[in-house]
Design a protein around this motif. Structure first.
Motif, mmCIF file in Angstrom:
data_model
loop_
_atom_site.group_PDB
_atom_site.id
_atom_site.type_symbol
_atom_site.label_atom_id
_atom_site.label_comp_id
_atom_site.label_asym_id
_atom_site.label_seq_id
_atom_site.Cartn_x
_atom_site.Cartn_y
_atom_site.Cartn_z
ATOM 1 N N GLN A 37 0.616 19.715 23.995
ATOM 2 C CA GLN A 37 -0.188 20.175 22.864
ATOM 3 C C GLN A 37 0.328 21.498 22.317
ATOM 4 O O GLN A 37 0.131 21.792 21.138
ATOM 5 N N LEU A 38 0.972 22.282 23.147
ATOM 6 C CA LEU A 38 1.458 23.594 22.721
ATOM 7 C C LEU A 38 2.853 23.554 22.114
ATOM 8 O O LEU A 38 3.130 24.249 21.141
ATOM 9 N N PHE A 39 3.747 22.773 22.734
ATOM 10 C CA PHE A 39 5.150 22.754 22.307
ATOM 11 C C PHE A 39 5.704 21.346 22.369
ATOM 12 O O PHE A 39 5.382 20.587 23.286
ATOM 13 N N SER A 40 6.587 21.064 21.443
ATOM 14 C CA SER A 40 7.427 19.878 21.615
ATOM 15 C C SER A 40 8.515 20.255 22.616
ATOM 16 O O SER A 40 8.692 21.432 22.946
ATOM 17 N N THR A 41 9.236 19.275 23.079
ATOM 18 C CA THR A 41 10.335 19.546 24.015
ATOM 19 C C THR A 41 11.313 20.553 23.405
ATOM 20 O O THR A 41 11.690 21.535 24.042
ATOM 21 N N ALA A 42 11.701 20.322 22.162
ATOM 22 C CA ALA A 42 12.670 21.201 21.489
ATOM 23 C C ALA A 42 12.099 22.602 21.273
ATOM 24 O O ALA A 42 12.803 23.602 21.473
ATOM 25 N N GLU A 43 10.840 22.688 20.872
ATOM 26 C CA GLU A 43 10.227 24.005 20.657
ATOM 27 C C GLU A 43 10.179 24.811 21.954
ATOM 28 O O GLU A 43 10.432 26.015 21.951
ATOM 29 N N ARG A 44 9.857 24.144 23.053
ATOM 30 C CA ARG A 44 9.782 24.830 24.343
ATOM 31 C C ARG A 44 11.165 25.368 24.728
ATOM 32 O O ARG A 44 11.296 26.505 25.173
ATOM 33 N N THR A 45 12.187 24.534 24.571
ATOM 34 C CA THR A 45 13.559 24.973 24.878
ATOM 35 C C THR A 45 13.929 26.180 24.034
ATOM 36 O O THR A 45 14.407 27.197 24.555
ATOM 37 N N ASP A 46 13.701 26.076 22.728
ATOM 38 C CA ASP A 46 14.066 27.166 21.810
ATOM 39 C C ASP A 46 13.304 28.452 22.132
ATOM 40 O O ASP A 46 13.879 29.548 22.099
ATOM 41 N N GLN A 47 12.024 28.324 22.458
ATOM 42 C CA GLN A 47 11.209 29.506 22.768
ATOM 43 C C GLN A 47 11.667 30.170 24.054
ATOM 44 O O GLN A 47 11.753 31.397 24.137
ATOM 45 N N LEU A 48 11.982 29.379 25.067
ATOM 46 C CA LEU A 48 12.452 29.964 26.325
ATOM 47 C C LEU A 48 13.786 30.678 26.118
ATOM 48 O O LEU A 48 13.971 31.809 26.588
ATOM 49 N N ILE A 49 14.694 30.052 25.398
ATOM 50 C CA ILE A 49 15.988 30.699 25.119
ATOM 51 C C ILE A 49 15.769 32.011 24.371
ATOM 52 O O ILE A 49 16.366 33.040 24.714
ATOM 53 N N LYS A 50 14.900 31.995 23.379
ATOM 54 C CA LYS A 50 14.604 33.206 22.601
ATOM 55 C C LYS A 50 14.026 34.294 23.504
ATOM 56 O O LYS A 50 14.442 35.450 23.440
ATOM 57 N N ASN A 51 13.074 33.925 24.361
ATOM 58 C CA ASN A 51 12.455 34.904 25.261
ATOM 59 C C ASN A 51 13.457 35.475 26.256
ATOM 60 O O ASN A 51 13.418 36.668 26.567
ATOM 61 N N LEU A 52 14.351 34.626 26.765
ATOM 62 C CA LEU A 52 15.376 35.102 27.699
ATOM 63 C C LEU A 52 16.319 36.081 27.008
ATOM 64 O O LEU A 52 16.710 37.094 27.597
ATOM 65 N N GLU A 53 16.669 35.792 25.769
ATOM 66 C CA GLU A 53 17.548 36.705 25.023
ATOM 67 C C GLU A 53 16.850 38.035 24.762
ATOM 68 O O GLU A 53 17.448 39.096 24.921
ATOM 69 N N GLN A 54 15.572 37.975 24.370
ATOM 70 C CA GLN A 54 14.825 39.214 24.114
ATOM 71 C C GLN A 54 14.680 40.047 25.382
ATOM 72 O O GLN A 54 14.730 41.275 25.335
ATOM 73 N N ALA A 55 14.515 39.390 26.509
ATOM 74 C CA ALA A 55 14.363 40.094 27.786
ATOM 75 C C ALA A 55 15.709 40.549 28.353
ATOM 76 O O ALA A 55 15.739 41.268 29.356
ATOM 77 N N GLN A 73 17.941 12.993 24.398
ATOM 78 C CA GLN A 73 17.200 14.197 24.042
ATOM 79 C C GLN A 73 17.354 15.248 25.136
ATOM 80 O O GLN A 73 17.527 16.430 24.843
ATOM 81 N N ALA A 74 17.305 14.819 26.383
ATOM 82 C CA ALA A 74 17.453 15.754 27.496
ATOM 83 C C ALA A 74 18.788 16.480 27.426
ATOM 84 O O ALA A 74 18.840 17.712 27.543
ATOM 85 N N ILE A 75 19.836 15.739 27.225
ATOM 86 C CA ILE A 75 21.169 16.349 27.186
ATOM 87 C C ILE A 75 21.284 17.301 26.006
ATOM 88 O O ILE A 75 21.838 18.395 26.126
ATOM 89 N N SER A 76 20.725 16.914 24.874
ATOM 90 C CA SER A 76 20.737 17.774 23.690
ATOM 91 C C SER A 76 20.017 19.095 23.964
ATOM 92 O O SER A 76 20.509 20.175 23.611
ATOM 93 N N GLU A 77 18.845 19.020 24.593
ATOM 94 C CA GLU A 77 18.080 20.237 24.903
ATOM 95 C C GLU A 77 18.793 21.077 25.954
ATOM 96 O O GLU A 77 18.870 22.298 25.830
ATOM 97 N N LEU A 78 19.304 20.448 26.985
ATOM 98 C CA LEU A 78 19.996 21.187 28.042
ATOM 99 C C LEU A 78 21.276 21.839 27.528
ATOM 100 O O LEU A 78 21.650 22.929 27.963
ATOM 101 N N LYS A 79 21.934 21.192 26.575
ATOM 102 C CA LYS A 79 23.153 21.767 25.982
ATOM 103 C C LYS A 79 22.836 23.092 25.277
ATOM 104 O O LYS A 79 23.651 24.005 25.260
ATOM 105 N N LYS A 80 21.634 23.213 24.731
ATOM 106 C CA LYS A 80 21.238 24.477 24.094
ATOM 107 C C LYS A 80 21.278 25.627 25.106
ATOM 108 O O LYS A 80 21.716 26.727 24.772
ATOM 109 N N TYR A 81 20.809 25.351 26.316
ATOM 110 C CA TYR A 81 20.862 26.392 27.346
ATOM 111 C C TYR A 81 22.308 26.768 27.648
ATOM 112 O O TYR A 81 22.649 27.948 27.730
ATOM 113 N N VAL A 82 23.148 25.770 27.816
ATOM 114 C CA VAL A 82 24.558 26.014 28.113
ATOM 115 C C VAL A 82 25.208 26.807 26.971
ATOM 116 O O VAL A 82 25.948 27.769 27.216
ATOM 117 N N ASP A 83 24.906 26.433 25.737
ATOM 118 C CA ASP A 83 25.469 27.128 24.579
ATOM 119 C C ASP A 83 25.051 28.594 24.511
ATOM 120 O O ASP A 83 25.717 29.401 23.860
#
Length: 146
Positions: A37-55, A73-83
């Motif tokens: 209800q709070l995040f889509s899979t992609a939104e959660r990935t993007d938000q965590l990456i953003k928070n990690l960068e800010q921290a 979809q999993a590989i696409s989202e996980l690739k964002k972390y790697v990138d």
């Protein structure tokens, strides 16, 4: 030993100890997670990456379950972390519970995840048991570790 050396020795030891790196390792389990209800899979990935960068955490390790959402979809989202410089590790394909399946099936689940995750992993491969359940006994644990 003269008085100067006796004074300098504790100072040297204190300085050497304070120069040692103090580090922690940040890890995140169970990515990618299904839509909520709070995040889509992609939104959660993007938000965590953003928070990690800010921290300014530097690289973290993501223990992934690539079969909890569609594998593409999993590989696409996980690739964002790697990138963004983070590392991917195996946490079984679907967050399997070792206490509820055979060792053979559990190992197959690990191998399935490894097959999907391998293109995203450079360097050493890591694995974390879901629920931190390594088996009911040392024999089971060792079968899986080997």
């Amino acid at each position: 030993m003269n008085k100067i050396n006796l004074f300098l020795l504790p100072l040297f030891l204190f300085t050497a100890m304070s120069l040692q790196a103090k580090e922690i390792a940040l890890t995140f389990d169970d990515a990618p997670t299904e839509d909520s209800q709070l995040f889509s899979t992609a939104e959660r990935t993007d938000q965590l990456i953003k928070n990690l960068e800010q921290a300014k955490t530097g690289p973290v390790m993501i223990f992934a379950n690539p079969c909890r959402v569609l594998p593409e979809q999993a590989i696409s989202e996980l690739k964002k972390y790697v990138d963004h410089g983070h590392m991917i590790a195996n946490h079984t394909c679907d967050h399997s519970n070792l206490y509820k399946m055979t060792v053979t099936d559990y190992i197959e689940n690990i191998k399935k995840a490894d097959l999907l995750l391998s293109p995203l992993i450079s360097g050493d491969k890591f694995f974390r048991f879901p629920f931190l359940r390594e088996g009911q006994d040392a024999k089971t644990r060792d079968q899986i570790r080997n």
